[in-house]
Design a protein around this motif. Structure first.
Motif, PDB file in Angstrom:
ATOM      1  N   THR A 417      -0.940  -2.373   0.401  1.00 21.34           N
ATOM      2  CA  THR A 417      -0.134  -3.485   0.925  1.00 21.34           C
ATOM      3  C   THR A 417      -1.015  -4.616   1.422  1.00 21.34           C
ATOM      4  OG1 THR A 417       1.616  -1.963   1.569  1.00 21.34           O
ATOM      5  CG2 THR A 417       1.631  -4.127   2.608  1.00 21.34           C
ATOM      6  N   VAL A 418      -2.126  -4.236   2.104  1.00 25.32           N
ATOM      7  CA  VAL A 418      -3.060  -5.263   2.598  1.00 25.32           C
ATOM      8  C   VAL A 418      -3.664  -6.033   1.436  1.00 25.32           C
ATOM      9  CG1 VAL A 418      -5.230  -5.628   3.821  1.00 25.32           C
ATOM     10  CG2 VAL A 418      -3.541  -4.028   4.724  1.00 25.32           C
ATOM     11  N   VAL A 419      -4.044  -5.291   0.388  1.00 26.66           N
ATOM     12  CA  VAL A 419      -4.617  -5.950  -0.792  1.00 26.66           C
ATOM     13  C   VAL A 419      -3.578  -6.868  -1.425  1.00 26.66           C
ATOM     14  CG1 VAL A 419      -5.559  -5.553  -3.101  1.00 26.66           C
ATOM     15  CG2 VAL A 419      -6.254  -4.083  -1.194  1.00 26.66           C
ATOM     16  N   LEU A 420      -2.322  -6.375  -1.505  1.00 22.61           N
ATOM     17  CA  LEU A 420      -1.258  -7.185  -2.091  1.00 22.61           C
ATOM     18  C   LEU A 420      -1.007  -8.451  -1.268  1.00 22.61           C
ATOM     19  CD1 LEU A 420       1.002  -7.555  -4.165  1.00 22.61           C
ATOM     20  CD2 LEU A 420       2.478  -6.163  -2.692  1.00 22.61           C
ATOM     21  N   LEU A 421      -1.043  -8.298   0.082  1.00 19.09           N
ATOM     22  CA  LEU A 421      -0.854  -9.465   0.937  1.00 19.09           C
ATOM     23  C   LEU A 421      -1.974 -10.488   0.742  1.00 19.09           C
ATOM     24  CD1 LEU A 421       0.364  -7.791   4.254  1.00 19.09           C
ATOM     25  CD2 LEU A 421       1.706  -9.190   2.698  1.00 19.09           C
ATOM     26  N   LYS A 422      -3.225  -9.971   0.592  1.00 15.15           N
ATOM     27  CA  LYS A 422      -4.344 -10.904   0.390  1.00 15.15           C
ATOM     28  C   LYS A 422      -4.212 -11.601  -0.960  1.00 15.15           C
ATOM     29  CE  LYS A 422      -7.692  -8.550   3.373  1.00 15.15           C
ATOM     30  NZ  LYS A 422      -8.988  -7.866   3.446  1.00 15.15           N
ATOM     31  N   ASN A 423      -3.793 -10.846  -2.004  1.00 12.93           N
ATOM     32  CA  ASN A 423      -3.576 -11.479  -3.311  1.00 12.93           C
ATOM     33  C   ASN A 423      -2.463 -12.517  -3.236  1.00 12.93           C
ATOM     34  OD1 ASN A 423      -5.565  -9.867  -4.443  1.00 12.93           O
ATOM     35  ND2 ASN A 423      -4.120  -8.264  -5.104  1.00 12.93           N
ATOM     36  N   THR A 424      -1.392 -12.150  -2.492  1.00 11.34           N
ATOM     37  CA  THR A 424      -0.282 -13.100  -2.314  1.00 11.34           C
ATOM     38  C   THR A 424      -0.761 -14.358  -1.601  1.00 11.34           C
ATOM     39  OG1 THR A 424       1.252 -11.258  -2.180  1.00 11.34           O
ATOM     40  CG2 THR A 424       2.046 -13.383  -1.385  1.00 11.34           C
ATOM     41  N   GLN A 425      -1.666 -14.148  -0.629  1.00 11.56           N
ATOM     42  CA  GLN A 425      -2.212 -15.295   0.104  1.00 11.56           C
ATOM     43  C   GLN A 425      -2.943 -16.234  -0.845  1.00 11.56           C
ATOM     44  OE1 GLN A 425      -5.181 -14.230   2.927  1.00 11.56           O
ATOM     45  NE2 GLN A 425      -5.357 -16.258   3.797  1.00 11.56           N
TER      46      GLN A 425
END
Length: 672
Positions: A417-425
């Protein structure tokens, strides 16, 4: 006031709640019924007044027809139709005093006969005040009762004579006027023609208004209401049972406020105090073409509430018996419920004491019976579990291993989820329309790393402890004390892990709440000053503790149509921000709030004399998770929420002025 939980027994609570609910329902329905009865009474009285006024119009219309027929009868009398120069009263005579006395019985025999006719006519009609004849041949004039006239009086020059000539052969009814003696009368005139249709003169008859007062006396509205009759200027023409009032104006009897300017207008006053009594007054114009009349009806306001009072007495008696019956019913029903619950409580007490062989004997098929069955099943399960406790140690160990595996999978999902949030960022930064959301994601990732790191560390520790426990079990080198110690360490570790996970979940939920859902609250109209004062009540203790002063500059009657919840949250954020940042480590600060409405826009100006901000800090204050007080527990979402409320929900704008040690000013502008 009795608190609901002051009753320790459930039975008493049920009876109390049932009684309160019934009383409130009865009271609300009773008040509604009484209000409807009062409203219906007012409508019925208004209809009654309208009907009474129509009836009076009908009577007055016949009164006017009677006046016209009497005048015509007198004008068509054969002797009257012979009027000529033989009537010489006031003709070619004068008096040194300027007024000529009338002496018809000293004139020509014809004049004496005419006078006798006028006298007989006037005395045989109670409503006739005067009867007279003006002669076309010489301007002579004779009347009964006789009254003096000024020198050289010529009937042909009088206005009433000219009025009759405008409608030859027709009865002309004048407006109501005041005679020289102060009496209110109606003047009727009609031209007199002989058998050859030659004009002989004009007959006049003055009718008094006593008959109108008698009509009003016979007209009642409700049980004590009455009506008066006036002309358009407020002069009283008829008043029931008080003839001395006739001729006066509304100002003379304390009703001058009914006049609008110098004339009466149709109006209704629900509550009007007159002669130390409360009345409902209705001013209605007459529909008669003959007279410009107004009816003023008086109805005592107590009559409207009389039917409501009778209804309330009946409702009170019915409510008493209904309440008594309901309390008895509630007492019986609550007894049935609490008896079964008492047996359940006793069974639970026996289980707590370790008596697992007991079983409940409730056979009811309702929810209580089903609950008793579940209690029996629970007791059987506990008894069976107690006997199989040792055999389940390995099963629990296996379950702990499985739980640890699930926790590891959860940690991996959170890391993903953290990786996904960073990619989303990264994706949001490239999009101009969603640039602001990238900062939110970055802030969330930064905030969530700490509890996630702790969760990973604790999961690793749990894995190590589980492996060590399995080794000791396989080597049969584990006694009961060491096993208990393992369990305690595992339990503490799981609690720490859960706290970190809950902290991560709370941060995610807080992140979701940052976006303003502007559809959640409906617009409504409200007064700004009292609403803001209610919001500031929650900060009184904090302001007092820091010896801070807060002043509010707002008009008492300033009203807007907007979102009150959004305004309350904006005020709270500005005040909280000043206490936590502007006045940190200092006392005696000042806060000023000002509201002004200009060109359909509301301007909120906030100012304080706190620490102020540098340009670098001021440029980032609306970014999510930006704060200068993270060491004091601040997460930096307050002003970001304010910005979203103002821009997204209120469709407004904000301007900030601040310098270090010179305080801060916020200008918030939106169109409510």
């Amino acid at each position: 006031m009795i608190h609901f939980f002051a009753f320790k027994r459930l039975r008493h609570r049920i009876i109390f709640a049932f009684t309160i609910l019934l009383v409130v329902s009865l009271l609300a329905n009773s008040l509604l019924a009484i209000w409807q009865v009062i409203q219906q009474s007012q409508e019925d009285y208004q209809v009654s007044v309208h009907q009474k006024m129509e009836l009076l119009d009908h009577h007055i219309h016949y009164y006017a027809q009677n006046i016209a027929s009497n005048t015509r009868m007198l004008a068509e009398f054969p002797l009257i139709r012979e009027a000529d120069q033989r009537i010489t009263s006031y003709k070619n005579t004068q008096s040194s005093e300027g007024l000529l006395p009338m002496r018809p019985m000293q004139g020509d025999p014809y004049e004496q006969e005419v006078y006798q006719i006028l006298k007989t006519f006037q005395e045989s009609h109670d409503s006739v005040k005067n009867a007279s004849l003006g002669v076309e041949a010489n301007g002579g004039f004779v009347m009964h009762p006789p009254r003096p006239r000024f020198n050289h009086y010529d009937a042909r020059e009088r206005q009433w004579y000219q009025k009759a000539l405008e409608s030859p052969g027709e009865v002309v009814i004048s407006e109501i006027y005041t005679t020289s003696s102060g009496e209110k009368v109606v003047l009727c005139v009609m031209t007199v023609f002989d058998e050859k249709d030659q004009l002989r003169g004009v007959i006049t008859v003055d009718f008094d208004l006593e008959a109108l007062s008698n009509m009003l006396t016979d007209t009642t509205i409700g049980s004590s209401g009455y009506a008066m009759l006036t002309d358009s200027t407020g002069s009283i023409l008829a008043y029931p049972d008080q003839p001395e009032v006739v001729g006066k104006s509304l100002e003379d009897i304390g009703l001058g406020s009914l006049l609008q300017g110098e004339t009466l207008k149709e109006q209704t006053i629900d509550t009007f105090f007159y002669q130390d009594q409360s009345y409902r007054i209705q001013v209605s114009p007459s529909t008669l073409a003959e007279f410009p009349l107004f009816y003023i009806s008086f109805i005592h306001t107590s009559e409207f509430y009389q039917s409501g009072w009778i209804l309330s007495q009946k409702l009170l008696l019915s409510a008493f018996f209904l309440l008594l019956f309901s309390m008895l019913l509630a007492y019986w029903l609550s007894g049935q419920l609490t008896n079964s619950l008492g047996k359940l409580r006793e069974f639970a007490d026996q289980l707590a004491e370790g008596n697992l062989s007991q079983r409940l004997s409730l056979t009811d098929q309702d929810e209580i019976g089903q609950l008793a069955q579940r209690f029996n099943e629970m007791a059987s399960a506990i008894e069976k579990s107690q006997k199989e406790l040792e055999s389940k140690v390995k099963e629990r160990t296996s379950a702990l291993s499985s739980t640890n595996h699930q926790l590891q999978e959860t940690n991996e999902e959170l890391q993903q989820t953290v990786v996904l949030l960073k990619n989303t960022q990264d994706q949001l930064i490239q999009s101009e329309k969603l640039a602001g959301l990238s900062t939110l994601v970055a802030g969330l990732a930064h905030e969530i790393n700490t509890p996630l790191g702790g969760s990973i560390s604790m999961a690793s520790y749990l894995e190590h402890q589980m492996q060590q426990l399995l080794k000791d079990i396989e080597a049969e080198a584990l006694d009961q004390h060491e096993f208990d110690q393992y369990m305690l360490r595992l339990q503490d570790s799981v609690q720490v892990l859960l706290r970190n996970l809950h902290r991560s979940s709370d941060l995610i939920q807080h992140f979701k709440q940052v976006a303003v859902d502007h559809r959640r609250e409906e617009k409504r109209s409200f007064y700004v000053k009292p609403y803001v004062e209610e919001t500031l009540l929650g900060f009184q203790q904090l302001l007092k503790a820091g010896n801070h002063q807060l002043t509010l500059d707002c008009e008492e009657q300033l009203s807007i149509h907007s979102f009150p919840g959004a305004l309350s949250q904006i005020i709270a954020i500005l005040t909280q921000n000043a206490l936590e940042h502007g006045f940190a480590d200092r006392e005696g600060g000042s806060i000023h709030l000002s509201f002004q409405k200009q060109d359909h826009r509301l301007i909120l100006t906030y100012s304080d004399d706190g620490k102020g901000m540098s340009e670098a800090v001021k440029s980032r204050i609306f970014e999510p998770f930006f704060t200068t007080a993270r060491h004091r527990g601040s997460i930096g979402l307050g002003l970001h929420i304010l910005y979203n409320l103002l821009m997204l929900q209120l469709k407004g704008d904000v301007v900030v002025e601040s310098h270090p040690e010179q305080g801060t000013i916020f200008h918030l502008i939106w169109e409510p």
